[in-house]
Design a protein around this motif. Structure first.
Motif, PDB file in Angstrom:
ATOM      1  N   GLY A  64      -5.006  -6.714  23.636  1.00  0.00           N
ATOM      2  CA  GLY A  64      -6.147  -6.199  22.541  1.00  0.00           C
ATOM      3  C   GLY A  64      -7.170  -5.710  22.786  1.00  0.00           C
ATOM      4  N   ARG A  65      -7.344  -5.599  24.249  1.00  0.00           N
ATOM      5  CA  ARG A  65      -8.427  -4.789  24.684  1.00  0.00           C
ATOM      6  C   ARG A  65      -8.335  -3.416  25.291  1.00  0.00           C
ATOM      7  NH1 ARG A  65     -11.707  -6.684  28.443  1.00  0.00           N
ATOM      8  NH2 ARG A  65     -10.103  -8.090  29.407  1.00  0.00           N
ATOM      9  N   PHE A  66      -7.054  -3.504  26.170  1.00  0.00           N
ATOM     10  CA  PHE A  66      -6.708  -2.335  26.848  1.00  0.00           C
ATOM     11  C   PHE A  66      -5.370  -1.761  26.293  1.00  0.00           C
ATOM     12  CE2 PHE A  66      -8.207  -3.732  31.380  1.00  0.00           C
ATOM     13  CZ  PHE A  66      -9.596  -3.823  30.766  1.00  0.00           C
ATOM     14  N   THR A  67      -5.055  -0.422  26.255  1.00  0.00           N
ATOM     15  CA  THR A  67      -4.122   0.196  25.876  1.00  0.00           C
ATOM     16  C   THR A  67      -3.632   1.352  26.803  1.00  0.00           C
ATOM     17  OG1 THR A  67      -4.881   0.028  23.640  1.00  0.00           O
ATOM     18  CG2 THR A  67      -3.316   1.819  24.106  1.00  0.00           C
ATOM     19  N   ILE A  68      -2.280   1.237  27.157  1.00  0.00           N
ATOM     20  CA  ILE A  68      -1.504   2.244  28.131  1.00  0.00           C
ATOM     21  C   ILE A  68      -0.898   3.166  27.433  1.00  0.00           C
ATOM     22  CG2 ILE A  68       0.141   2.421  29.633  1.00  0.00           C
ATOM     23  CD1 ILE A  68      -0.259  -0.544  30.659  1.00  0.00           C
ATOM     24  N   SER A  69      -1.068   4.487  27.774  1.00  0.00           N
ATOM     25  CA  SER A  69      -0.284   5.475  27.089  1.00  0.00           C
ATOM     26  C   SER A  69       0.116   6.259  28.184  1.00  0.00           C
ATOM     27  CB  SER A  69      -1.062   6.200  26.137  1.00  0.00           C
ATOM     28  OG  SER A  69      -2.463   6.804  26.673  1.00  0.00           O
ATOM     29  N   ARG A  70       0.950   7.527  28.013  1.00  0.00           N
ATOM     30  CA  ARG A  70       1.415   8.261  28.923  1.00  0.00           C
ATOM     31  C   ARG A  70       1.605   9.648  28.155  1.00  0.00           C
ATOM     32  NH1 ARG A  70       6.769   5.647  31.014  1.00  0.00           N
ATOM     33  NH2 ARG A  70       6.767   7.472  32.393  1.00  0.00           N
ATOM     34  N   ASP A  71       1.401  10.801  28.883  1.00  0.00           N
ATOM     35  CA  ASP A  71       1.662  12.197  28.335  1.00  0.00           C
ATOM     36  C   ASP A  71       2.576  12.792  29.476  1.00  0.00           C
ATOM     37  OD1 ASP A  71       1.430  14.818  27.917  1.00  0.00           O
ATOM     38  OD2 ASP A  71      -0.827  14.785  27.102  1.00  0.00           O
ATOM     39  N   ASN A  72       3.702  12.803  28.855  1.00  0.00           N
ATOM     40  CA  ASN A  72       4.908  13.332  29.762  1.00  0.00           C
ATOM     41  C   ASN A  72       4.788  14.812  29.750  1.00  0.00           C
ATOM     42  OD1 ASN A  72       5.956  10.591  30.016  1.00  0.00           O
ATOM     43  ND2 ASN A  72       7.391  11.033  28.307  1.00  0.00           N
ATOM     44  N   SER A  73       3.959  15.393  29.185  1.00  0.00           N
ATOM     45  CA  SER A  73       3.865  17.134  29.495  1.00  0.00           C
ATOM     46  C   SER A  73       3.043  17.290  30.593  1.00  0.00           C
ATOM     47  CB  SER A  73       3.543  17.584  28.084  1.00  0.00           C
ATOM     48  OG  SER A  73       2.057  17.012  27.815  1.00  0.00           O
ATOM     49  N   LYS A  74       2.111  16.146  30.884  1.00  0.00           N
ATOM     50  CA  LYS A  74       0.740  16.384  32.186  1.00  0.00           C
ATOM     51  C   LYS A  74       1.229  15.450  32.990  1.00  0.00           C
ATOM     52  CE  LYS A  74      -2.821  17.722  28.500  1.00  0.00           C
ATOM     53  NZ  LYS A  74      -4.042  17.100  28.145  1.00  0.00           N
ATOM     54  N   ASN A  75       2.505  14.772  33.009  1.00  0.00           N
ATOM     55  CA  ASN A  75       2.772  13.819  34.135  1.00  0.00           C
ATOM     56  C   ASN A  75       1.580  12.796  34.302  1.00  0.00           C
ATOM     57  OD1 ASN A  75       4.881  15.106  34.427  1.00  0.00           O
ATOM     58  ND2 ASN A  75       4.760  15.723  36.406  1.00  0.00           N
ATOM     59  N   THR A  76       0.840  12.172  33.240  1.00  0.00           N
ATOM     60  CA  THR A  76      -0.182  11.604  33.282  1.00  0.00           C
ATOM     61  C   THR A  76      -0.032  10.405  32.541  1.00  0.00           C
ATOM     62  OG1 THR A  76      -1.536  13.472  33.802  1.00  0.00           O
ATOM     63  CG2 THR A  76      -2.611  11.404  33.274  1.00  0.00           C
ATOM     64  N   MET A  77      -0.732   9.126  33.193  1.00  0.00           N
ATOM     65  CA  MET A  77      -0.519   8.041  32.477  1.00  0.00           C
ATOM     66  C   MET A  77      -2.195   7.458  32.289  1.00  0.00           C
ATOM     67  SD  MET A  77       0.880   4.014  33.431  1.00  0.00           S
ATOM     68  CE  MET A  77       0.150   3.894  34.996  1.00  0.00           C
ATOM     69  N   TYR A  78      -2.307   6.879  31.090  1.00  0.00           N
ATOM     70  CA  TYR A  78      -3.689   6.435  30.983  1.00  0.00           C
ATOM     71  C   TYR A  78      -3.836   5.046  30.787  1.00  0.00           C
ATOM     72  CZ  TYR A  78      -4.059  11.436  29.902  1.00  0.00           C
ATOM     73  OH  TYR A  78      -3.701  12.727  30.042  1.00  0.00           O
ATOM     74  N   LEU A  79      -4.985   4.483  30.962  1.00  0.00           N
ATOM     75  CA  LEU A  79      -5.453   2.962  30.509  1.00  0.00           C
ATOM     76  C   LEU A  79      -6.805   3.234  29.737  1.00  0.00           C
ATOM     77  CD1 LEU A  79      -4.651   0.159  30.675  1.00  0.00           C
ATOM     78  CD2 LEU A  79      -6.465  -0.135  33.005  1.00  0.00           C
ATOM     79  N   GLN A  80      -6.835   2.978  28.521  1.00  0.00           N
ATOM     80  CA  GLN A  80      -7.872   2.819  27.971  1.00  0.00           C
ATOM     81  C   GLN A  80      -8.509   1.456  27.687  1.00  0.00           C
ATOM     82  OE1 GLN A  80      -9.680   5.397  26.135  1.00  0.00           O
ATOM     83  NE2 GLN A  80     -11.204   3.668  25.832  1.00  0.00           N
TER      84      GLN A  80
END
Length: 125
Positions: A64-80
């Motif tokens: 509910g506070r953190f969100t994981i996402s990934r951009d496969n075009s940039k080979n990058t994962m994020y943690l908001q």
């Protein structure tokens, strides 16, 4: 050779937000299982969240506070990270593992043979 590089850590006040990035190379990023872990000195490294083809998974402490996402075009994962608390203070590590179609335990460190060097997040109260 697999390489994972985290960035985006820093000092933030309680209630604030940060976005961590994990840039990956040397693996087929689009199918890799990816995870975020964190560790405070003197404590065990703990699961924060993971993501694979079926979607993200979160530890109860960050749901509910953190969100994981990934951009496969940039080979990058994020943690908001939103609504940060003092107890979120830790070094945050990116991890990567092989593609998994069947059973997968995203919380298990053994699922991830590859690790980054970590980025420090400090939340002041």
């Amino acid at each position: 050779q697999v390489r994972l590089v985290e960035s985006g850590g820093g000092l933030v006040q309680a209630g604030g937000s940060l976005r961590l990035s994990c840039a990956a190379s040397g693996l087929t990023f689009s199918t890799a299982t990816m995870g975020w872990f964190r560790q405070d000195p003197g404590k065990e490294r703990e699961f924060v969240g993971g993501i694979r083809w079926s979607g993200p998974y979160y530890a109860d402490s960050v749901k509910g506070r953190f969100t994981i996402s990934r951009d496969n075009s940039k080979n990058t994962m994020y943690l908001q990270m939103n609504g940060l608390k003092a107890e979120d203070t830790a070094a945050y590590y990116c991890a990567a593992g092989a593609a998994r179609v069947g059973d997968w335990n995203p919380t298990a460190r053994q699922e991830y043979p590859y690790w980054g060097q970590g980025t420090q997040v400090t939340v002041s109260s």
